[in-house]
Design a protein around this motif. Structure first.
Motif, PDB file in Angstrom:
ATOM      1  N   ASP A  65      -2.611   5.482  29.715  1.00 60.66           N
ATOM      2  CA  ASP A  65      -4.114   5.808  29.181  1.00 60.66           C
ATOM      3  C   ASP A  65      -3.823   6.847  27.906  1.00 60.66           C
ATOM      4  O   ASP A  65      -2.769   7.816  28.101  1.00 60.66           O
ATOM      5  N   HIS A  66      -4.330   6.767  26.923  1.00 61.33           N
ATOM      6  CA  HIS A  66      -4.187   7.976  25.793  1.00 61.33           C
ATOM      7  C   HIS A  66      -5.154   9.048  26.204  1.00 61.33           C
ATOM      8  O   HIS A  66      -6.209   8.731  26.180  1.00 61.33           O
ATOM      9  N   ILE A  67      -4.409  10.239  26.126  1.00 61.54           N
ATOM     10  CA  ILE A  67      -5.222  11.354  26.641  1.00 61.54           C
ATOM     11  C   ILE A  67      -6.284  11.536  25.552  1.00 61.54           C
ATOM     12  O   ILE A  67      -7.640  11.912  25.805  1.00 61.54           O
ATOM     13  N   LEU A  74      -2.583   4.876  14.296  1.00 65.64           N
ATOM     14  CA  LEU A  74      -1.418   4.728  14.969  1.00 65.64           C
ATOM     15  C   LEU A  74      -0.553   5.535  15.276  1.00 65.64           C
ATOM     16  O   LEU A  74       0.374   5.550  16.075  1.00 65.64           O
ATOM     17  N   ALA A  75      -0.448   7.023  14.587  1.00 64.59           N
ATOM     18  CA  ALA A  75       0.069   8.091  15.065  1.00 64.59           C
ATOM     19  C   ALA A  75      -0.232   8.385  16.234  1.00 64.59           C
ATOM     20  O   ALA A  75       0.614   8.560  17.304  1.00 64.59           O
ATOM     21  N   LEU A  76      -1.380   8.523  16.617  1.00 65.06           N
ATOM     22  CA  LEU A  76      -1.880   9.156  18.195  1.00 65.06           C
ATOM     23  C   LEU A  76      -1.538   7.707  19.064  1.00 65.06           C
ATOM     24  O   LEU A  76      -1.333   8.215  20.160  1.00 65.06           O
ATOM     25  N   PHE A  77      -1.645   6.558  18.630  1.00 65.33           N
ATOM     26  CA  PHE A  77      -1.347   5.584  19.463  1.00 65.33           C
ATOM     27  C   PHE A  77      -0.099   5.364  20.172  1.00 65.33           C
ATOM     28  O   PHE A  77       0.185   5.400  21.252  1.00 65.33           O
ATOM     29  N   TRP A  78       1.010   5.685  19.322  1.00 67.04           N
ATOM     30  CA  TRP A  78       2.373   5.656  19.701  1.00 67.04           C
ATOM     31  C   TRP A  78       2.814   7.315  20.047  1.00 67.04           C
ATOM     32  O   TRP A  78       4.078   7.182  20.368  1.00 67.04           O
ATOM     33  N   ASP A  79       1.896   8.065  19.875  1.00 74.49           N
ATOM     34  CA  ASP A  79       2.457   9.257  20.407  1.00 74.49           C
ATOM     35  C   ASP A  79       2.432   9.476  21.869  1.00 74.49           C
ATOM     36  O   ASP A  79       1.549   9.647  22.829  1.00 74.49           O
ATOM     37  N   ARG A  80       3.751   9.321  22.492  1.00 73.47           N
ATOM     38  CA  ARG A  80       4.142   9.514  23.918  1.00 73.47           C
ATOM     39  C   ARG A  80       3.512  10.711  24.602  1.00 73.47           C
ATOM     40  O   ARG A  80       3.315  10.646  25.954  1.00 73.47           O
ATOM     41  N   ALA A  81       3.441  11.824  23.846  1.00 72.42           N
ATOM     42  CA  ALA A  81       2.910  13.273  24.551  1.00 72.42           C
ATOM     43  C   ALA A  81       1.371  12.948  24.734  1.00 72.42           C
ATOM     44  O   ALA A  81       1.023  13.526  25.437  1.00 72.42           O
ATOM     45  N   ASN A  82       0.926  11.943  24.197  1.00 72.26           N
ATOM     46  CA  ASN A  82      -0.682  11.720  24.429  1.00 72.26           C
ATOM     47  C   ASN A  82      -0.919  10.741  25.334  1.00 72.26           C
ATOM     48  O   ASN A  82      -1.929  10.038  25.561  1.00 72.26           O
ATOM     49  N   HIS A  91      -9.420   5.620  35.242  1.00 71.93           N
ATOM     50  CA  HIS A  91      -9.303   4.940  33.837  1.00 71.93           C
ATOM     51  C   HIS A  91     -10.653   4.655  33.528  1.00 71.93           C
ATOM     52  O   HIS A  91     -11.272   5.149  32.350  1.00 71.93           O
ATOM     53  N   ASP A  92     -11.208   3.645  34.501  1.00 73.54           N
ATOM     54  CA  ASP A  92     -12.359   3.093  34.001  1.00 73.54           C
ATOM     55  C   ASP A  92     -13.810   3.803  34.174  1.00 73.54           C
ATOM     56  O   ASP A  92     -14.732   3.446  33.741  1.00 73.54           O
ATOM     57  N   ARG A  93     -13.706   4.720  35.078  1.00 69.67           N
ATOM     58  CA  ARG A  93     -14.702   5.583  35.331  1.00 69.67           C
ATOM     59  C   ARG A  93     -14.757   6.918  34.825  1.00 69.67           C
ATOM     60  O   ARG A  93     -15.463   7.158  33.780  1.00 69.67           O
TER      61      ARG A  93
END
Length: 122
Positions: A65-67, A74-82, A91-93
């Motif tokens: 999940d993206h925190i 894209l920068a936030l998508f690929w940021d593994r710290a996120n 995740h779903d709830r």
């Protein structure tokens, strides 16, 4: 392009080899649901958020999940710290509710909300 404009455009990233590789690498480092761990539950994807055996085999997996929701950035998508590992229930709830509300309703041992953004803590 540093930002996708539509959800359909960035949803394709989840099918990419780069994402699949990154997801597996993340799960090797964080193989348990983070929210479950905070509740004292060791969940490798085989349990519900309540710690019971998952009855639906289609929900026996873990989500990367993206925190902070990337919303096509894209920068936030690929940021593994996120990235964090969550079970499907969280995740779903829980995570989706937090994103809509803007705060977590999780409570500490004293029964008080632990999220500083919760209205009770303002």
């Amino acid at each position: 392009m540093s930002k996708f404009e539509t959800r359909a455009e960035y949803r394709k990233l989840y099918k990419s080899a780069r994402w699949k590789h990154g997801r597996l690498a993340h799960l090797a480092v964080e193989p348990l649901c983070r929210y479950c761990r905070q509740q004292g539950i060791t969940n490798d994807g085989s349990l519900t958020a309540a710690g019971l055996r998952q009855a639906d085999p289609r929900r026996c997996f873990l989500v990367v999940d993206h925190i902070v929701p990337h919303r096509g950035d894209l920068a936030l998508f690929w940021d593994r710290a996120n990235w964090q590992t969550l079970c499907p229930d969280h995740h779903d709830r829980a995570k989706q509710r937090e994103e809509v509300r803007g705060f977590s309703v999780e409570k500490g041992a004293d029964g008080w909300p632990i999220d500083p953004l919760h209205p009770a803590n303002r």
